[in-house]
Design a protein around this motif. Structure first.
Motif, PDB file in Angstrom:
ATOM      1  N   UNK A   1      60.022  70.197  83.522  1.00 36.49           N
ATOM      2  CA  UNK A   1      60.566  68.901  83.927  1.00 36.49           C
ATOM      3  C   UNK A   1      61.434  68.273  82.842  1.00 36.49           C
ATOM      4  N   UNK A   2      61.049  68.454  81.585  1.00 31.83           N
ATOM      5  CA  UNK A   2      61.894  67.964  80.492  1.00 31.83           C
ATOM      6  C   UNK A   2      63.223  68.713  80.477  1.00 31.83           C
ATOM      7  N   UNK A   3      63.172  69.992  80.796  1.00 28.78           N
ATOM      8  CA  UNK A   3      64.390  70.810  80.793  1.00 28.78           C
ATOM      9  C   UNK A   3      65.339  70.405  81.919  1.00 28.78           C
ATOM     10  N   UNK A   4      64.813  70.268  83.141  1.00 30.88           N
ATOM     11  CA  UNK A   4      65.689  70.015  84.293  1.00 30.88           C
ATOM     12  C   UNK A   4      66.033  68.541  84.480  1.00 30.88           C
ATOM     13  N   UNK A   5      65.168  67.643  84.002  1.00 34.33           N
ATOM     14  CA  UNK A   5      65.410  66.208  84.156  1.00 34.33           C
ATOM     15  C   UNK A   5      65.649  65.817  85.625  1.00 34.33           C
ATOM     16  N   UNK A   6      64.816  66.373  86.504  1.00 29.04           N
ATOM     17  CA  UNK A   6      64.898  66.087  87.934  1.00 29.04           C
ATOM     18  C   UNK A   6      63.498  65.945  88.500  1.00 29.04           C
ATOM     19  N   UNK A   7      63.421  65.332  89.675  1.00 26.68           N
ATOM     20  CA  UNK A   7      62.174  65.338  90.432  1.00 26.68           C
ATOM     21  C   UNK A   7      62.017  66.716  91.050  1.00 26.68           C
TER      22      UNK A   7
ATOM     23  N   UNK B   1      57.854  61.281  88.643  1.00 25.00           N
ATOM     24  CA  UNK B   1      57.653  60.371  89.761  1.00 25.00           C
ATOM     25  C   UNK B   1      56.185  60.385  90.186  1.00 25.00           C
ATOM     26  N   UNK B   2      55.794  59.339  90.874  1.00 20.21           N
ATOM     27  CA  UNK B   2      54.410  59.284  91.350  1.00 20.21           C
ATOM     28  C   UNK B   2      54.144  60.388  92.382  1.00 20.21           C
ATOM     29  N   UNK B   3      55.161  60.750  93.187  1.00 16.39           N
ATOM     30  CA  UNK B   3      54.989  61.849  94.140  1.00 16.39           C
ATOM     31  C   UNK B   3      54.743  63.165  93.410  1.00 16.39           C
ATOM     32  N   UNK B   4      55.522  63.416  92.356  1.00 23.30           N
ATOM     33  CA  UNK B   4      55.336  64.633  91.566  1.00 23.30           C
ATOM     34  C   UNK B   4      53.979  64.613  90.877  1.00 23.30           C
ATOM     35  N   UNK B   5      53.602  63.458  90.378  1.00 25.12           N
ATOM     36  CA  UNK B   5      52.310  63.313  89.699  1.00 25.12           C
ATOM     37  C   UNK B   5      51.166  63.690  90.651  1.00 25.12           C
ATOM     38  N   UNK B   6      51.205  63.162  91.864  1.00 24.52           N
ATOM     39  CA  UNK B   6      50.157  63.459  92.851  1.00 24.52           C
ATOM     40  C   UNK B   6      50.144  64.941  93.219  1.00 24.52           C
ATOM     41  N   UNK B   7      51.324  65.513  93.396  1.00 21.29           N
ATOM     42  CA  UNK B   7      51.411  66.932  93.746  1.00 21.29           C
ATOM     43  C   UNK B   7      50.838  67.794  92.620  1.00 21.29           C
ATOM     44  N   UNK B   8      51.208  67.503  91.394  1.00 21.67           N
ATOM     45  CA  UNK B   8      50.736  68.289  90.247  1.00 21.67           C
ATOM     46  C   UNK B   8      49.225  68.159  90.093  1.00 21.67           C
TER      47      UNK B   8
ATOM     48  N   UNK C   1      50.867  56.171  86.772  1.00 20.13           N
ATOM     49  CA  UNK C   1      50.555  56.675  85.458  1.00 20.13           C
ATOM     50  C   UNK C   1      50.975  58.138  85.386  1.00 20.13           C
ATOM     51  N   UNK C   2      51.728  58.500  84.374  1.00 18.02           N
ATOM     52  CA  UNK C   2      52.202  59.874  84.224  1.00 18.02           C
ATOM     53  C   UNK C   2      51.101  60.747  83.656  1.00 18.02           C
ATOM     54  N   UNK C   3      51.155  61.996  83.992  1.00 16.57           N
ATOM     55  CA  UNK C   3      50.209  62.962  83.438  1.00 16.57           C
ATOM     56  C   UNK C   3      50.435  63.086  81.943  1.00 16.57           C
ATOM     57  N   UNK C   4      49.385  63.268  81.207  1.00 18.68           N
ATOM     58  CA  UNK C   4      49.494  63.553  79.780  1.00 18.68           C
ATOM     59  C   UNK C   4      48.389  64.520  79.419  1.00 18.68           C
ATOM     60  N   UNK C   5      48.720  65.493  78.593  1.00 21.05           N
ATOM     61  CA  UNK C   5      47.727  66.479  78.185  1.00 21.05           C
ATOM     62  C   UNK C   5      46.703  65.876  77.242  1.00 21.05           C
ATOM     63  N   UNK C   6      47.185  65.205  76.253  1.00 20.47           N
ATOM     64  CA  UNK C   6      46.321  64.594  75.254  1.00 20.47           C
ATOM     65  C   UNK C   6      47.156  63.587  74.497  1.00 20.47           C
ATOM     66  N   UNK C   7      46.558  62.930  73.535  1.00 19.61           N
ATOM     67  CA  UNK C   7      47.320  61.973  72.741  1.00 19.61           C
ATOM     68  C   UNK C   7      48.388  62.664  71.913  1.00 19.61           C
ATOM     69  N   UNK C   8      48.273  63.975  71.714  1.00 21.01           N
ATOM     70  CA  UNK C   8      49.260  64.719  70.936  1.00 21.01           C
ATOM     71  C   UNK C   8      50.466  65.116  71.778  1.00 21.01           C
ATOM     72  N   UNK C   9      50.301  65.180  73.082  1.00 20.12           N
ATOM     73  CA  UNK C   9      51.377  65.596  73.981  1.00 20.12           C
ATOM     74  C   UNK C   9      52.138  64.376  74.471  1.00 20.12           C
TER      75      UNK C   9
END
Length: 100
Positions: A45-51, A15-22, A1-9
């Motif tokens: 992350x949206x800017x770089x489009x990379x893990x 990646x799941x690895x990035x998700x866990x780290x964050x 499951x990806x991180x999300x700030x709120x329903x507005x974001x």
């Protein structure tokens, strides 16, 4: 499951690895700090489009150069990302601290 700030974001596909780290990096931070740092990370992350493990110094520099707004806000965003990258390197989740 990806991180999300709120329903507005919109969700940022990470990646799941990035998700866990964050999530680990944000643990025990205040609500407002956590929300601001999440926005900063998603924007990056949206800017770089990379893990995160693929990020290079030039990615961080290009993203910073693309930021608009007050200088203090731009610097806070950079500091947040550099903190995450340093944290990931200390945990050996990332190959290097590219923001050092």
């Amino acid at each position: 499951m990806a991180l999300a700030l709120s329903s507005k974001e919109p969700e940022c596909a990470i990646s799941s690895d990035d998700d866990l780290l964050i999530r680990s990096w944000l643990h025990n931070r205040g609500q407002h700090t956590r929300q601001a740092y999440q926005r900063d990370v998603f924007e990056f992350l949206r800017h770089v489009q990379k893990r995160l493990e693929e990020v290079e110094l030039k990615d961080l520099q290009n993203w910073f150069d693309s930021l608009t707004g007050a200088e203090a806000t731009r610097r806070r965003k950079l500091c947040a990302l550099k903190s995450l990258l340093a944290y990931g390197a200390r945990l050996q989740s990332l190959p290097a601290d590219v923001g050092a």
